[in-house]
Scaffold this motif. Structure first.
Motif, PDB file in Angstrom:
ATOM      1  N   PHE A 119       8.377   8.150  -8.130  1.00 48.50           N
ATOM      2  CA  PHE A 119       9.744   7.660  -8.135  1.00 48.50           C
ATOM      3  C   PHE A 119      10.571   8.375  -7.072  1.00 48.50           C
ATOM      4  CE2 PHE A 119       8.442   6.595 -12.525  1.00 48.50           C
ATOM      5  CZ  PHE A 119       8.759   5.238 -12.534  1.00 48.50           C
ATOM      6  N   ALA A 120      10.313   9.668  -6.915  1.00 56.68           N
ATOM      7  CA  ALA A 120      11.037  10.456  -5.909  1.00 56.68           C
ATOM      8  C   ALA A 120      10.753   9.943  -4.505  1.00 56.68           C
ATOM      9  CB  ALA A 120      10.641  11.929  -6.025  1.00 56.68           C
ATOM     10  N   GLY A 121       9.484   9.647  -4.237  1.00 50.27           N
ATOM     11  CA  GLY A 121       9.126   9.133  -2.921  1.00 50.27           C
ATOM     12  C   GLY A 121       9.819   7.813  -2.634  1.00 50.27           C
ATOM     13  N   LEU A 122       9.893   6.952  -3.651  1.00 47.43           N
ATOM     14  CA  LEU A 122      10.553   5.659  -3.487  1.00 47.43           C
ATOM     15  C   LEU A 122      12.049   5.847  -3.252  1.00 47.43           C
ATOM     16  CD1 LEU A 122      10.053   2.595  -3.565  1.00 47.43           C
ATOM     17  CD2 LEU A 122      10.606   2.659  -6.015  1.00 47.43           C
ATOM     18  N   PHE A 123      12.657   6.769  -4.004  1.00 52.31           N
ATOM     19  CA  PHE A 123      14.089   7.041  -3.830  1.00 52.31           C
ATOM     20  C   PHE A 123      14.365   7.602  -2.440  1.00 52.31           C
ATOM     21  CE2 PHE A 123      17.847   9.713  -3.972  1.00 52.31           C
ATOM     22  CZ  PHE A 123      18.766   8.920  -4.643  1.00 52.31           C
ATOM     23  N   GLY A 124      13.555   8.580  -2.027  1.00 55.74           N
ATOM     24  CA  GLY A 124      13.736   9.177  -0.705  1.00 55.74           C
ATOM     25  C   GLY A 124      13.561   8.167   0.412  1.00 55.74           C
ATOM     26  N   LEU A 125      12.620   7.242   0.216  1.00 60.76           N
ATOM     27  CA  LEU A 125      12.372   6.224   1.231  1.00 60.76           C
ATOM     28  C   LEU A 125      13.544   5.252   1.346  1.00 60.76           C
ATOM     29  CD1 LEU A 125      10.121   5.025   3.151  1.00 60.76           C
ATOM     30  CD2 LEU A 125       9.578   3.489   1.248  1.00 60.76           C
ATOM     31  N   LEU A 126      14.122   4.875   0.218  1.00 68.15           N
ATOM     32  CA  LEU A 126      15.114   3.804   0.212  1.00 68.15           C
ATOM     33  C   LEU A 126      16.558   4.282   0.237  1.00 68.15           C
ATOM     34  CD1 LEU A 126      13.481   1.379  -2.394  1.00 68.15           C
ATOM     35  CD2 LEU A 126      13.346   1.312   0.095  1.00 68.15           C
ATOM     36  N   TYR A 127      16.803   5.584   0.126  1.00 69.45           N
ATOM     37  CA  TYR A 127      18.185   6.038  -0.002  1.00 69.45           C
ATOM     38  C   TYR A 127      19.037   5.693   1.225  1.00 69.45           C
ATOM     39  CZ  TYR A 127      22.340   8.762  -0.889  1.00 69.45           C
ATOM     40  OH  TYR A 127      23.655   9.126  -1.086  1.00 69.45           O
ATOM     41  N   ALA A 128      18.485   5.872   2.429  1.00 69.50           N
ATOM     42  CA  ALA A 128      19.268   5.564   3.642  1.00 69.50           C
ATOM     43  C   ALA A 128      19.663   4.082   3.693  1.00 69.50           C
ATOM     44  CB  ALA A 128      18.494   5.972   4.893  1.00 69.50           C
ATOM     45  N   PRO A 129      18.729   3.137   3.452  1.00 70.03           N
ATOM     46  CA  PRO A 129      19.160   1.735   3.403  1.00 70.03           C
ATOM     47  C   PRO A 129      20.179   1.465   2.296  1.00 70.03           C
ATOM     48  CG  PRO A 129      16.786   1.858   3.674  1.00 70.03           C
ATOM     49  CD  PRO A 129      17.257   3.250   3.396  1.00 70.03           C
ATOM     50  N   ILE A 130      20.048   2.189   1.183  1.00 67.69           N
ATOM     51  CA  ILE A 130      21.011   2.020   0.088  1.00 67.69           C
ATOM     52  C   ILE A 130      22.406   2.425   0.557  1.00 67.69           C
ATOM     53  CG2 ILE A 130      21.723   2.985  -2.142  1.00 67.69           C
ATOM     54  CD1 ILE A 130      18.758   3.021  -2.929  1.00 67.69           C
ATOM     55  N   VAL A 131      22.479   3.502   1.338  1.00 69.67           N
ATOM     56  CA  VAL A 131      23.766   3.951   1.877  1.00 69.67           C
ATOM     57  C   VAL A 131      24.414   2.849   2.713  1.00 69.67           C
ATOM     58  CG1 VAL A 131      24.879   5.563   3.486  1.00 69.67           C
ATOM     59  CG2 VAL A 131      23.196   6.404   1.847  1.00 69.67           C
ATOM     60  N   MET A 132      23.601   2.154   3.491  1.00 72.13           N
ATOM     61  CA  MET A 132      24.137   1.116   4.376  1.00 72.13           C
ATOM     62  C   MET A 132      24.684  -0.081   3.605  1.00 72.13           C
ATOM     63  SD  MET A 132      21.560   1.197   7.662  1.00 72.13           S
ATOM     64  CE  MET A 132      20.066   1.018   6.715  1.00 72.13           C
ATOM     65  N   THR A 133      24.227  -0.273   2.369  1.00 66.97           N
ATOM     66  CA  THR A 133      24.737  -1.376   1.557  1.00 66.97           C
ATOM     67  C   THR A 133      25.937  -0.955   0.719  1.00 66.97           C
ATOM     68  OG1 THR A 133      23.348  -0.873  -0.384  1.00 66.97           O
ATOM     69  CG2 THR A 133      22.396  -2.275   1.342  1.00 66.97           C
ATOM     70  N   GLY A 134      26.190   0.352   0.631  1.00 63.34           N
ATOM     71  CA  GLY A 134      27.276   0.853  -0.198  1.00 63.34           C
ATOM     72  C   GLY A 134      26.874   1.109  -1.631  1.00 63.34           C
ATOM     73  N   LEU A 135      25.636   0.771  -1.989  1.00 63.88           N
ATOM     74  CA  LEU A 135      25.184   0.938  -3.373  1.00 63.88           C
ATOM     75  C   LEU A 135      25.007   2.409  -3.755  1.00 63.88           C
ATOM     76  CD1 LEU A 135      22.512  -1.909  -3.573  1.00 63.88           C
ATOM     77  CD2 LEU A 135      24.823  -1.929  -4.521  1.00 63.88           C
ATOM     78  N   HIS A 136      25.006   3.295  -2.740  1.00 63.41           N
ATOM     79  CA  HIS A 136      24.776   4.718  -3.031  1.00 63.41           C
ATOM     80  C   HIS A 136      25.897   5.325  -3.861  1.00 63.41           C
ATOM     81  CE1 HIS A 136      27.502   4.783   0.334  1.00 63.41           C
ATOM     82  NE2 HIS A 136      27.633   6.098   0.261  1.00 63.41           N
ATOM     83  N   HIS A 137      27.055   4.640  -3.934  1.00 65.13           N
ATOM     84  CA  HIS A 137      28.159   5.204  -4.704  1.00 65.13           C
ATOM     85  C   HIS A 137      27.808   5.356  -6.182  1.00 65.13           C
ATOM     86  CE1 HIS A 137      30.927   5.196  -1.382  1.00 65.13           C
ATOM     87  NE2 HIS A 137      30.698   3.923  -1.140  1.00 65.13           N
ATOM     88  N   MET A 138      26.886   4.545  -6.670  1.00 67.81           N
ATOM     89  CA  MET A 138      26.532   4.642  -8.077  1.00 67.81           C
ATOM     90  C   MET A 138      25.850   5.975  -8.384  1.00 67.81           C
ATOM     91  SD  MET A 138      23.271   2.042  -8.269  1.00 67.81           S
ATOM     92  CE  MET A 138      21.813   2.270  -7.258  1.00 67.81           C
ATOM     93  N   THR A 139      25.249   6.604  -7.373  1.00 70.29           N
ATOM     94  CA  THR A 139      24.570   7.873  -7.626  1.00 70.29           C
ATOM     95  C   THR A 139      25.558   8.985  -7.952  1.00 70.29           C
ATOM     96  OG1 THR A 139      24.538   8.528  -5.283  1.00 70.29           O
ATOM     97  CG2 THR A 139      22.670   7.234  -6.097  1.00 70.29           C
TER      98      THR A 139
END
Length: 659
Positions: free
Chosen positions: A308-328
């Motif tokens: 799960f960590a690897g998946l999160f680390g892989l996708l976090y940067a694209p998540i930032v670009m969508t604005g969805l990272h605010h939920m974290t």
């Protein structure tokens, strides 16, 4: 022939034609489009148009950066396209129709948490410092800390908790206030509701787990008992209570006669909101918040946590670009308050570092490309300090492969971090400084993960870039062409230098003074990507302590925003062009709170008043008062130096110098 005729024709075609434009407006520097189908816009081709300095999408708007001449470009564009421009407010309203439900929710979350980020960062730094002086045993064979050894450091350790407690334990106050601010209701009522959630009369929320049920105090109403439990550090419960207050106030404002609304609306909104918060949404929010924290924590700490960590680390940067990272932010804060630490935040800090390392490699590859370096260097620095948007949008996404290389490095670093159980004491401190928020027992592992996040993305980006980047991207074509010209006509450079000297004024200006009194900050700190990425040019920003913008040098007023009054442009005798922009996104205000004191074509002296503004109105509209002073054109100036980090006096303190 119109000034931008060819550029206007290209933009209309590349943006998908007239039929793809739902609405268009402009501010001081950008064309703002609401497109029927954003996918029809050919971003790469649009950025090649001579008048275009860059593009990006934000809040459903496709924004094309033009610069000081945007009003001329806008008029030519709307005339050629045969469409009517709309107000900025209408464009924003139209833009919301392009957002799906998830985007709207994430956008709202982002706007709620954005005002809280400075406090969370400050609190994170303080907890990190307390961590160093009071939790790490440096002395007497690893048995005592600085606070144990010295009275001064013990006092400092205890004193700093005053701020740490205010930030993290009393967070519901800030959350409810931010919700009322974002939703346009009465902010003081939000503050009061937040205070009722963390009142000292209540059992501290952090003590509930250790308190027997029989000892929890209650309000006894005879027919019912309500537990007197505080919601210190609770995020979901505070958000739910805030929205209850907002919708109650809107309901009573709509149905209450104006003549008695001052009395009825606050009372009928606040009292029921407090009751509902402590009897319904508070307990529900507490349960939901803890459940989310349990799921995230349990998943990451399970046997498959590394996956799960690897998946999160892989996708976090694209998540930032969508604005969805605010939920974290909400999840992280809940983890801190539930488990006295978060396993999520270290991965976010490592992702920052990995993307910054990709930019560092690009900076080395493009060291001969001066235009690219103007974006690469500040983007790399801000990324290493935990702010990734300039790097993601300005560099890594533009070329593609640096983003992917950073994602790979981030995934590996996240697996190392979670695989070894690394936890942070708090959130808010990202990038390289993020280590101070890590629990002491995990320092060495986190340093190893940091090293991987630096080395792997850098090497991957560098070697891929050697093959992928063209000679033009690397700045080698321009260098070779210049060397060829000089070899064929070595006297050309001397002629150009002679002409430049002949055009130099007899008494050249060598400095630009402050436009306002206040604290001068780096332009990279401004919360607007167009300014912080230096797309319009380098400069400084001022957090003002007065309300009148003055001319920073003798100049001609070359452009004004007559309708809104929030910005103007100046041209100095040496050809240097300057943009002054009061506040961020203040074009939204439509001129309310601004008064222009100069007109286009005026010749002004240093210290001449240009704009007056009302900072309270700007803040009430939800905008920062940060004011930008940008060099958009260098003219004949050389060796331009910015001078942030000082307290300036308007018209007197030098903030930019040059030769």
């Amino acid at each position: 022939m119109a000034k931008y005729e060819n550029d206007v024709k290209q933009l209309l075609k590349l943006i998908g034609g007239k039929e793809n434009i739902q609405a268009v407006s402009h501010c001081m520097t950008r064309m703002r489009f609401v497109l029927v189908d954003p996918k029809k816009a050919d971003e790469k081709a649009i950025e090649e148009i001579p008048a275009v300095k860059g593009t990006f999408t934000q809040a459903g708007q496709y924004q094309v950066i033009i610069g000081n001449d945007v009003s001329v470009f806008y008029n030519e564009f709307t005339s050629y396209a045969g469409i009517e421009g709309v107000s900025k407010e209408a464009a924003k309203a139209a833009a919301k129709t392009n957002q799906n439900v998830v985007q709207k929710i994430m956008g709202a979350l982002g706007e709620i948490f954005a005002p809280l980020i400075p406090a969370l960062i400050c609190g994170g730094l303080i907890l990190g410092f307390r961590n160093i002086i009071g939790e790490i045993n440096f002395f007497e064979n690893g048995t005592k800390s600085l606070a144990d050894m010295y009275q001064f450091w013990e006092g400092t350790y205890n004193f700093l908790w005053l701020i740490g407690e205010a930030v993290f334990h009393l967070l519901p106050v800030g959350i409810v206030w931010s919700i009322t601010k974002k939703m346009g209701t009465t902010q003081i009522l939000g503050i009061i509701l937040g205070l009722t959630l963390v009142s000292s009369q209540l059992l501290n929320g952090f003590s509930v787990a250790d308190t027997p049920a029989s000892e929890i105090p209650v309000w006894d109403f005879g027919f019912a008992k309500v537990e007197m439990i505080g919601y210190q550090g609770q995020v979901i419960a505070a958000m739910m209570a805030g929205f209850v207050l907002v919708y109650l106030e809107k309901f009573f404002k709509k149905h209450c006669p104006e003549v008695i609304s001052m009395i009825v609306v606050p009372f009928c909104s606040l009292v029921p909101a407090v009751i509902i918060a402590h009897t319904v949404v508070g307990p529900i929010g507490w349960t939901i918040g803890n459940a989310i924290a349990d799921v995230v924590y349990g998943g990451l700490m399970s046997n498959f946590g590394w996956l799960f960590a690897g998946l999160f680390g892989l996708l976090y940067a694209p998540i930032v670009m969508t604005g969805l990272h605010h939920m974290t932010n909400a999840i992280d804060t809940q983890l801190v308050n539930t488990y006295d630490g978060t396993i999520l935040w270290p991965m976010i800090a490592l992702s920052n570092i990995a993307q910054g390392s990709s930019v560092l490699a690009m900076s080395i590859l493009q060291k001969k490309n001066e235009r690219a370096q103007q974006v690469n260097v500040p983007a790399c620095i801000s990324c290493y300090l935990g702010v990734t948007e300039p790097a993601l949008f300005g560099v890594n996404l533009k070329y593609g492969f640096p983003l992917i290389c950073g994602m790979i490095g981030s995934a590996i670093a996240a697996m190392i971090s979670v695989g070894c159980g690394v936890q942070a004491l708090s959130i808010g401190v990202g990038g390289l400084p993020g280590i101070i928020s890590i629990k002491p027992e995990f320092y060495l592992i986190f340093l190893l993960a940091m090293a991987e996040a630096i080395v792997v993305p850098f090497l991957l980006t560098f070697f891929v870039g050697m093959k992928k980047l063209s000679a033009e991207d690397r700045g080698l074509v321009e260098k070779e062409a210049r060397e060829k010209v000089l070899a064929e006509a070595p006297e050309a450079e001397a002629v150009l230098e002679t002409e430049a000297k002949e055009e130099t004024p007899s008494e050249p200006v060598t400095e630009i003074k402050a436009i306002l009194s206040g604290n001068v900050i780096q332009i990279e700190e401004v919360d607007d990507n167009v300014f912080s990425q230096k797309i319009m040019g380098d400069g400084v920003a001022i957090e003002p302590t007065d309300t009148t913008v003055v001319a920073p040098a003798d100049a001609e007023v070359s452009i004004v925003m007559a309708e809104t009054g929030h910005a103007c442009g100046l041209t100095l005798a040496n050809g240097m062009e300057i943009l002054i922009h009061v506040g961020i996104d203040t074009v939204d205000m439509g001129g309310d709170g601004f008064k222009l004191l100069a007109a286009q074509g005026d010749h002004v002296k240093c210290g001449t008043p240009l704009i007056q503004f009302d900072p309270e109105k700007i803040k009430a509209a939800g905008h920062p008062t940060t004011t930008m002073l940008i060099v958009t054109g260098e003219g004949s100036a050389k060796n331009i130096q910015m001078k942030p980090g000082q307290t300036a006096e308007a018209g007197k303190t030098t903030v930019i110098s040059f030769e």
